[in-house]
Write a protein that holds these residues in place. Structure first.
Motif, short mmCIF file in Angstrom:
data_model
loop_
_atom_site.label_atom_id
_atom_site.label_comp_id
_atom_site.label_asym_id
_atom_site.label_seq_id
_atom_site.Cartn_x
_atom_site.Cartn_y
_atom_site.Cartn_z
N ASP A 188 0.91 -1.23 0.00
CA ASP A 188 -0.12 0.02 -0.04
C ASP A 188 0.82 1.15 -0.05
O ASP A 188 1.88 1.44 0.91
N GLY A 189 0.40 2.15 -0.88
CA GLY A 189 1.32 3.43 -0.99
C GLY A 189 1.02 4.33 0.23
O GLY A 189 1.85 5.01 0.87
N ILE A 190 -0.46 4.21 0.75
CA ILE A 190 -0.76 5.14 1.78
C ILE A 190 -0.56 3.73 3.04
O ILE A 190 -1.30 2.89 3.12
N THR A 191 0.17 4.22 4.11
CA THR A 191 0.25 3.34 5.36
C THR A 191 -0.73 3.56 6.18
O THR A 191 -0.61 5.04 6.55
N VAL A 192 -1.32 2.62 6.72
CA VAL A 192 -2.24 3.01 7.64
C VAL A 192 -1.92 2.07 8.94
O VAL A 192 -1.76 0.80 8.70
N THR A 193 -1.57 2.78 9.88
CA THR A 193 -1.07 2.08 11.14
C THR A 193 -1.88 2.36 12.47
O THR A 193 -2.62 3.35 12.57
N ALA A 194 -1.78 1.68 13.61
CA ALA A 194 -2.52 1.97 14.91
C ALA A 194 -1.74 2.65 15.75
O ALA A 194 -0.15 2.57 15.62
N ASN A 195 -2.15 3.57 16.66
CA ASN A 195 -1.36 4.31 17.70
C ASN A 195 -2.04 4.36 18.86
O ASN A 195 -3.05 3.72 18.89
N ASN A 196 -1.49 4.89 19.99
CA ASN A 196 -2.05 4.95 21.39
C ASN A 196 -2.24 6.29 21.68
O ASN A 196 -2.10 6.60 23.07
N VAL A 197 -1.98 7.45 20.80
CA VAL A 197 -1.93 8.69 21.19
C VAL A 197 -3.40 9.44 21.64
O VAL A 197 -3.37 10.63 21.85
N GLY A 198 -4.24 8.91 21.04
CA GLY A 198 -5.60 9.33 21.30
C GLY A 198 -6.09 10.37 20.09
O GLY A 198 -7.01 11.33 20.33
N ALA A 199 -5.50 10.28 19.06
CA ALA A 199 -5.92 11.08 17.84
C ALA A 199 -5.44 10.47 16.62
O ALA A 199 -4.41 9.61 16.39
N ILE A 200 -6.11 10.81 15.60
CA ILE A 200 -5.63 10.30 14.09
C ILE A 200 -4.62 11.40 13.61
O ILE A 200 -5.12 12.57 13.71
#
Length: 596
Positions: A358-370
């Motif tokens: 995927d050219g656009i990488t979508v990952t998870a975080n834990n910072v409480g914001a997109i």
């Protein structure tokens, strides 16, 4: 409309084996192999019975020639148990073959559906148009792959075993033939075997040359049939719109054009099949008399009896039939090969989707914001569409996305939802956040209304009281009594009702991030105000990202993302049509309705 193309590369046998092999090494391999072994045993049993019938021919006709009634009666009884045994073997061979065929098809269908639905392969294939009519390939081509592979391979096995069983018989009973050539005597031992080989080889070459175009024509026929069926379904799905536009004449032209392609290609198949049938029918009919012509000199010279002549005819028929597997199976082989070509193309398209990065990488975080960083949106063909540098979406923010049509607003939301890989950049989404996307035209599956409301979860996810509560709040009280009714709700409900059903779904789902892509466009101002107030009231901490053209929704948002033309990024495509690229300007909205 899809471009009509044939596979660019020839499908090799290794690729066919990659399609066939998985089932035979799967968790069902022992059942499958056991069934196949039983079928092969029955096929060998059938060949053995044919050998017994061959010797019966000799003994029966010899009894007729010598008027030996006791032997004649004995052979009648022998024929009876041979015939009943043959019937039992044939029936169970077909029964077990059909059982294995369905087991194989069920397993393959589950695997292909899973791969097609995983990683949004179904969506990306449609975006890239890399494979046409996946419904047909899963429903029909998989069926033909399984049924054709079994029938053709078992037919080939039977032919090989029959050849090995009868070639020795034919060699021994036909004997040698001698003739003079340039004052020299030539003797050919087992001459009927050589005649059978020459006869089958000539027929196979003729059939292969005449019928070669059938593979390509069958490939296109399946394509045209699927396209025609798809257009018929679209008319049914959009019946109201067609009726309101009074578009029957145009639909008739469109459907007639689709069917004309079926007709033209079918005439091509008919012409090829006519010549193929001419060759194969002549080949089959002449094969009846050919062994008698070849064996007649030895019969009339007294070298063989009438029983021997009939045994030669029977053995020649078996050997010639075994050698003629390609001739008799050519039509089925051409149809099967066309289906395999289409299935291999579909398989390759699905695997390409799973293999591509995927050219656009979508990952998870834990910072409480997109978090969005250096996002660049492209079309599937690679053309740049829009770009934004860095931006974040905090819990509780209400964002309005505006801009001219075609600038990439919906594409941005798809990228944030994780289903648009075309482009570059990074998107991080909090791992615990639940996202829900409401498009302009909501998807309502055929089934009960309760299942349509609860989609994509199961229909028992929400209680009747909860559903009816939100029906009341969204001004849908007339639907409360229809929860257990099955219908095509996209046809039954008005666009406004469908959009309010989508808002009921959102209120039941209670997402952390709600994307609204023109989700209230079919509602009047009061209804739109109602559903937005409900969303803000019921989901006070949720992120709301709305795409809208009406200014009436501005007051429900605090931030505007405005798509503007990037004048330094205009490009010209290959067809000399200018394409605009856009960037996003972010601004705070004032308290007044309509503030920009």
């Amino acid at each position: 409309m899809h471009t009509i193309t044939m596979p660019k590369e020839r499908i090799h046998w290794r690729q066919i084996w990659r399609l066939i092999q998985p089932y035979w090494v799967s968790e069902e391999k022992w059942k499958a192999r056991g069934l196949l072994l039983a079928i092969v045993a029955l096929a060998l049993g059938m060949v053995y019975l044919e050998v017994l019938f061959n010797t019966w021919n000799r003994d029966f006709y010899n009894a007729l020639e010598t008027k030996n009634y006791p032997v004649f009666r004995e052979q009648l009884w022998r024929f009876s148990y041979l015939a009943f045994s043959s019937i039992a073997v044939a029936v169970y061979r077909i029964y077990l073959t059909q059982s294995l065929q369905m087991r194989w098809r069920m397993w393959m269908t589950r695997q292909y559906m899973a791969r097609w639905l995983t990683h949004q392969a179904y969506y990306r294939i449609e975006q890239k148009q890399s494979a046409d009519n996946p419904d047909q390939r899963i429903a029909e081509d998989l069926n033909l792959l399984c049924s054709g592979a079994l029938s053709l391979s078992l037919g080939l096995l039977s032919s090989v075993v029959t050849l090995l069983s009868f070639v020795g018989i034919l060699w021994s009973v036909s004997g040698p033939i001698s003739f003079m050539l340039s004052a020299q005597e030539i003797t050919i031992p087992g001459y009927m075997v050589w005649f059978a080989i020459a006869y089958a080889l000539a027929g196979s070459l003729a059939v292969g040359w005449v019928g070669r175009p059938l593979v390509a024509k069958n490939f296109m026929q399946q394509r045209f049939e699927a396209d025609f069926r798809f257009d018929l379904i679209r008319v049914r799905e959009h019946a109201e719109a067609v009726a309101l536009y009074k578009g029957e004449a145009q639909e008739k032209v469109q459907l007639s054009g689709r069917f004309q392609r079926i007709r033209d290609n079918w005439w091509g198949i008919m012409r090829t099949t006519k010549y193929l049938n001419l060759v194969s029918t002549f080949y089959s009919q002449f094969a009846i008399i050919f062994p008698f012509l070849m064996a007649a000199p030895r019969y009339f010279s007294g070298a063989i009896t009438l029983g021997g002549l009939m045994q030669i005819s029977s053995a020649f028929g078996q050997v010639q039939g075994a050698l003629s597997w390609f001739v008799s199976a050519f039509t089925d082989l051409a149809e099967w090969k066309a289906s395999v070509n289409r299935l291999a193309g579909f398989h390759a398209a699905v695997e390409d989707v799973h293999a591509e990065l995927d050219g656009i990488t979508v990952t998870a975080n834990n910072v409480g914001a997109i978090l969005v960083d250096q996002l660049r949106l492209n079309l599937p063909d690679g053309h740049a569409l829009a770009a934004l540098s860095s931006i974040d979406i905090q819990m509780g923010q209400h964002i309005l996305v505006t801009g001219p049509s075609g600038c990439g607003k919906s594409t941005l939301v798809r990228a944030l939802a994780g289903i648009w890989p075309y482009g570059s950049g990074n998107i991080e989404i909090p791992q615990s956040w639940k996202l829900l996307f409401l498009p302009q035209k909501s998807y309502l599956p055929i089934g009960t209304l309760r299942a349509a409301v609860a989609y994509p979860t199961g229909e028992k996810t929400y209680t009747d009281l909860a559903i009816q509560h939100y029906f009341d709040l969204c001004n849908l009280p007339h639907l409360k009594s229809l929860l257990d009714q099955t219908d095509n709700w996209e046809q039954r409900l008005s666009p406004g009702e469908q959009q309010r059903i989508a808002f009921v779904r959102a209120l039941l789902t209670r997402p952390d991030v709600l994307f609204l892509d023109e989700a209230s466009s079919a509602l009047d101002t009061d209804a739109e105000e109602l559903v937005y107030q409900l969303i803000l009231q019921e989901l006070p901490d949720a992120v709301i990202v709305s795409i809208a053209h009406r200014e009436s929704v501005v007051k429900h948002h605090k931030i505007r993302w405005q798509f503007v033309v990037d004048s330094q990024a205009n490009v010209v495509s290959d067809d000399e049509i200018s394409r605009r690229q856009y960037t996003i300007q972010c601004s705070k909205l004032g308290g007044k309705p309509g503030a920009r």
